[in-house]
Design an enzyme around this catalytic site. Structure first.
Site, PDB file in Angstrom:
ATOM      1  N   PHE A   1       0.861  -1.184   0.000  1.00  0.00           N
ATOM      2  CA  PHE A   1       0.000   0.000   0.000  1.00  0.00           C
ATOM      3  C   PHE A   1       0.899   1.236   0.000  1.00  0.00           C
ATOM      4  CE2 PHE A   1      -3.095   3.048   1.600  1.00  0.00           C
ATOM      5  CZ  PHE A   1      -4.223   2.678   0.890  1.00  0.00           C
TER       6      PHE A   1
ATOM      7  N   ASP B   1      -8.999  11.399   6.088  1.00  0.00           N
ATOM      8  CA  ASP B   1     -10.088  12.098   6.762  1.00  0.00           C
ATOM      9  C   ASP B   1     -10.734  11.290   7.881  1.00  0.00           C
ATOM     10  OD1 ASP B   1      -9.753  14.267   5.074  1.00  0.00           O
ATOM     11  OD2 ASP B   1     -11.156  13.458   3.581  1.00  0.00           O
ATOM     12  N   THR B   2     -10.285  10.040   8.065  1.00  0.00           N
ATOM     13  CA  THR B   2     -10.886   9.183   9.087  1.00  0.00           C
ATOM     14  C   THR B   2      -9.822   8.757  10.097  1.00  0.00           C
ATOM     15  OG1 THR B   2     -10.423   7.105   7.936  1.00  0.00           O
ATOM     16  CG2 THR B   2     -12.462   8.280   7.316  1.00  0.00           C
TER      17      THR B   2
ATOM     18  N   HIS C   1      -8.673   5.964  10.625  1.00  0.00           N
ATOM     19  CA  HIS C   1      -7.970   4.769  10.150  1.00  0.00           C
ATOM     20  C   HIS C   1      -6.453   4.914  10.319  1.00  0.00           C
ATOM     21  CE1 HIS C   1      -7.483   1.104   7.804  1.00  0.00           C
ATOM     22  NE2 HIS C   1      -6.586   1.724   7.060  1.00  0.00           N
TER      23      HIS C   1
ATOM     24  N   PHE D   1      12.187   0.071  12.455  1.00  0.00           N
ATOM     25  CA  PHE D   1      10.884   0.673  12.176  1.00  0.00           C
ATOM     26  C   PHE D   1      11.037   1.698  11.052  1.00  0.00           C
ATOM     27  CE2 PHE D   1       7.384   3.676  12.933  1.00  0.00           C
ATOM     28  CZ  PHE D   1       6.319   2.793  12.961  1.00  0.00           C
TER      29      PHE D   1
ATOM     30  N   ARG E   1      10.347  12.269   1.997  1.00  0.00           N
ATOM     31  CA  ARG E   1      11.120  11.386   2.868  1.00  0.00           C
ATOM     32  C   ARG E   1      11.587  10.126   2.140  1.00  0.00           C
ATOM     33  NH1 ARG E   1       7.912  14.579   5.388  1.00  0.00           N
ATOM     34  NH2 ARG E   1       8.287  15.334   7.493  1.00  0.00           N
TER      35      ARG E   1
ATOM     36  N   VAL F   1       2.197   5.312   5.895  1.00  0.00           N
ATOM     37  CA  VAL F   1       0.809   5.537   6.301  1.00  0.00           C
ATOM     38  C   VAL F   1       0.576   7.044   6.226  1.00  0.00           C
ATOM     39  CG1 VAL F   1      -0.933   5.137   8.069  1.00  0.00           C
ATOM     40  CG2 VAL F   1       0.985   3.552   7.850  1.00  0.00           C
ATOM     41  N   ILE F   2      -0.368   7.423   5.382  1.00  0.00           N
ATOM     42  CA  ILE F   2      -0.629   8.842   5.138  1.00  0.00           C
ATOM     43  C   ILE F   2      -1.996   9.189   5.709  1.00  0.00           C
ATOM     44  CG2 ILE F   2      -0.858  10.612   3.355  1.00  0.00           C
ATOM     45  CD1 ILE F   2       0.998   8.719   1.627  1.00  0.00           C
TER      46      ILE F   2
ATOM     47  N   PHE G   1      -0.286  -2.528   8.311  1.00  0.00           N
ATOM     48  CA  PHE G   1      -0.925  -3.287   9.383  1.00  0.00           C
ATOM     49  C   PHE G   1      -0.415  -4.731   9.408  1.00  0.00           C
ATOM     50  CE2 PHE G   1      -4.363  -5.671  11.400  1.00  0.00           C
ATOM     51  CZ  PHE G   1      -4.637  -4.884  12.513  1.00  0.00           C
TER      52      PHE G   1
END
Length: 161
Positions: free
Chosen positions: A23, A90-91, A93, A118, A132, A86-87, A62
């Protein structure tokens, strides 16, 4: 007084696993490229026939801890590197994924005594993630260095009783 430090040389025999989240692969592929470049420039065989390095792809950040756990417990690797992005959206998540990925990755390192780097970017925007991952600097390189240092350091520490 004993002082223990990791080194970035003498990488022969160091087995490394890299677990990459698919992802946001626009970002994670760039992190992987930077990581592999660092490892290669420090003497790690990164060829497709390498017995020193393996790369595993997972669906998202995840899923990183589960695969890291299996690789770390295999006894085949001295260090595992995670790469993900992980960006924020709006939620909530984002918070769930980041929290579970970071806790899970930390638990794998503690439970197996195998260093797990990490390398999960947590950013507010895609632009920040891309910066980055190579536009300004590639943190994949840093994650590779951390792996070399931790692999070397763990080998230098006295064994557990």
């Amino acid at each position: 007084m004993a002082t223990f430090e990791g080194r970035f040389t003498n990488t022969a025999g160091l087995r490394i696993a890299v677990v990459v989240a698919r992802f946001n692969d626009l970002v994670t592929a760039k992190l992987l490229s930077g990581c592999l470049d660092c490892l290669a420039r420090h003497g790690v065989d990164t060829s497709s026939t390498s017995s020193q390095l393996d790369v595993a792809w997972v669906p998202g950040s995840f899923e990183l801890p589960l695969v890291c756990q299996q690789l770390a417990r295999s006894g085949r690797y001295q260090v595992v590197i995670t790469l993900g992005a992980v960006i924020r959206g709006d939620t909530p998540h984002f918070d769930v994924v980041v929290g579970e990925a970071s806790k899970g990755i930390a638990a794998v390192a503690r439970d197996t005594s195998i260093p797990v780097i990490f390398g999960v970017l947590t950013t507010d925007t895609m632009q920040q993630a891309l910066e980055r991952a190579g536009i300004k600097s590639n943190l994949g390189w840093s994650y590779g260095l951390e792996a070399l240092e931790m692999g070397s350091l763990m080998a230098a520490l006295p064994p557990l009783d």
